[in-house]
Scaffold this motif. Structure first.
Motif, PDB file in Angstrom:
ATOM      1  N   GLY A 157      -7.260   4.764   6.699  1.00 29.27           N
ATOM      2  CA  GLY A 157      -7.212   5.320   8.045  1.00 29.27           C
ATOM      3  C   GLY A 157      -8.282   6.361   8.317  1.00 29.27           C
ATOM      4  N   GLY A 158      -8.292   6.866   9.541  1.00 28.23           N
ATOM      5  CA  GLY A 158      -9.321   7.786   9.989  1.00 28.23           C
ATOM      6  C   GLY A 158      -9.363   9.096   9.239  1.00 28.23           C
ATOM      7  N   LYS A 159      -8.217   9.587   8.788  1.00 32.48           N
ATOM      8  CA  LYS A 159      -8.158  10.866   8.067  1.00 32.48           C
ATOM      9  C   LYS A 159      -8.002  10.664   6.557  1.00 32.48           C
ATOM     10  CE  LYS A 159      -6.322  13.458  11.991  1.00 32.48           C
ATOM     11  NZ  LYS A 159      -5.232  14.353  12.482  1.00 32.48           N
ATOM     12  N   CYS A 160      -8.115   9.429   6.108  1.00 29.75           N
ATOM     13  CA  CYS A 160      -7.980   9.095   4.681  1.00 29.75           C
ATOM     14  C   CYS A 160      -6.663   9.613   4.118  1.00 29.75           C
ATOM     15  CB  CYS A 160      -9.158   9.660   3.878  1.00 29.75           C
ATOM     16  SG  CYS A 160     -10.757   9.007   4.360  1.00 29.75           S
ATOM     17  N   ALA A 161      -5.600   9.404   4.861  1.00 30.00           N
ATOM     18  CA  ALA A 161      -4.292   9.902   4.447  1.00 30.00           C
ATOM     19  C   ALA A 161      -3.183   8.860   4.574  1.00 30.00           C
ATOM     20  CB  ALA A 161      -3.920  11.141   5.272  1.00 30.00           C
ATOM     21  N   LEU A 162      -3.442   7.773   5.288  1.00 31.24           N
ATOM     22  CA  LEU A 162      -2.421   6.760   5.534  1.00 31.24           C
ATOM     23  C   LEU A 162      -2.816   5.444   4.866  1.00 31.24           C
ATOM     24  CD1 LEU A 162      -1.675   7.423   9.322  1.00 31.24           C
ATOM     25  CD2 LEU A 162      -0.255   8.062   7.360  1.00 31.24           C
ATOM     26  N   LYS A 163      -2.181   5.145   3.782  1.00 24.84           N
ATOM     27  CA  LYS A 163      -2.490   3.930   3.016  1.00 24.84           C
ATOM     28  C   LYS A 163      -1.945   2.690   3.722  1.00 24.84           C
ATOM     29  CE  LYS A 163      -0.220   3.321  -0.863  1.00 24.84           C
ATOM     30  NZ  LYS A 163       0.207   3.402  -2.291  1.00 24.84           N
ATOM     31  N   VAL A 164      -2.797   1.660   3.853  1.00 23.70           N
ATOM     32  CA  VAL A 164      -2.330   0.428   4.481  1.00 23.70           C
ATOM     33  C   VAL A 164      -1.194  -0.185   3.653  1.00 23.70           C
ATOM     34  CG1 VAL A 164      -4.513  -0.122   5.625  1.00 23.70           C
ATOM     35  CG2 VAL A 164      -4.078  -0.975   3.302  1.00 23.70           C
ATOM     36  N   LYS A 165      -0.332  -0.889   4.344  1.00 25.16           N
ATOM     37  CA  LYS A 165       0.813  -1.513   3.680  1.00 25.16           C
ATOM     38  C   LYS A 165       0.376  -2.709   2.838  1.00 25.16           C
ATOM     39  CE  LYS A 165       5.386  -1.114   3.562  1.00 25.16           C
ATOM     40  NZ  LYS A 165       6.059   0.182   3.320  1.00 25.16           N
ATOM     41  N   PHE A 166      -0.632  -3.429   3.306  1.00 21.43           N
ATOM     42  CA  PHE A 166      -1.136  -4.589   2.571  1.00 21.43           C
ATOM     43  C   PHE A 166      -2.516  -4.943   3.123  1.00 21.43           C
ATOM     44  CE2 PHE A 166       1.139  -6.101   6.242  1.00 21.43           C
ATOM     45  CZ  PHE A 166       0.379  -7.147   6.739  1.00 21.43           C
TER      46      PHE A 166
END
Length: 223
Positions: A157-166
């Motif tokens: 994500g944009g803030k490098c904090a939300l890991k994609v689910k897959f």
């Protein structure tokens, strides 16, 4: 050529790499699609579209790279664009291919963050420095660095904090993990994202591999 001139205008130099294991990441309702093959068939795309409908109903966002060589990613974008975040390596990248009626509807990050570069620097090499003590990442050309950092945003994500689910991919070698033999000549632009996804523990579904479209359908239904 014009793209390369543009990225040379802004050099990226980092002080220290940032290991993925040092990040504080949250799970998210996002996914990424990064393919590197063009032999897509109608039957496969119909199945993908059915899966996208389920994802839409569950409120999942699609992180998109706007890569003209990625037929699968572009197909998903045309079916999913109102729920998409776009991550570009630099301003104007493939601008002619990005047709959006209302740009305000689709958030776009057009320059990777320094944090993304730091994560890419650690993920890209087993050893951060060369024998002369130089950070290997800083020795890469700007074009390569910006694409590597863009891939980090695609997965975090944009803030490098939300890991994609897959992550969904489509490569003719059927590779889904860096524990397998990754060959850039086959996996192309999916090579680095697959490697990073492995480090993140993000499930990768290579739809060229027999049975994986059914596995993805089951995975999505159980989200």
């Amino acid at each position: 050529m014009s793209d390369k001139k543009e990225i040379k205008q802004k050099l990226v130099m980092i002080d220290t790499p940032l290991p993925i294991e040092d990040l504080e990441l949250m799970n998210s309702t996002t996914f990424a699609v990064i393919g590197a093959a063009k032999d897509l068939d109608i039957e496969l795309l119909d199945k993908v579209n059915d899966i996208l409908k389920v994802l839409k109903s569950k409120g999942y966002k699609y992180n998109y790279a706007n890569d003209s060589k990625d037929d699968l990613g572009n197909y998903v974008f045309t079916k999913y664009h109102l729920f998409t975040d776009i991550y570009l390596p630099f301003k104007g990248f493939n601008k002619e291919n990005l047709v959006i009626d209302d740009e305000e509807m689709i958030p776009a990050l057009i320059e990777p963050s320094i944090k993304a570069h730091k994560i890419a620097a650690r993920a890209k090499f087993k050893k951060d420095k060369d024998e002369d003590g130089n950070l290997r990442y800083n020795l890469l050309n700007e074009y390569t660095k910006k694409f590597a950092a863009r891939d980090i945003h695609l997965l975090l994500g944009g803030k490098c904090a939300l890991k994609v689910k897959f992550m969904i991919t489509y490569t003719t070698d059927d590779v889904e993990s860096s524990l397998e033999k990754l060959d850039y000549n086959i996996s192309g632009n999916a090579t680095f994202p697959i490697r990073v996804a492995t480090e993140l523990g993000v499930p990768v579904f290579n739809l060229h591999k027999i049975g994986r479209i059914e596995d993805l359908k089951e995975f999505v239904n159980n989200l």
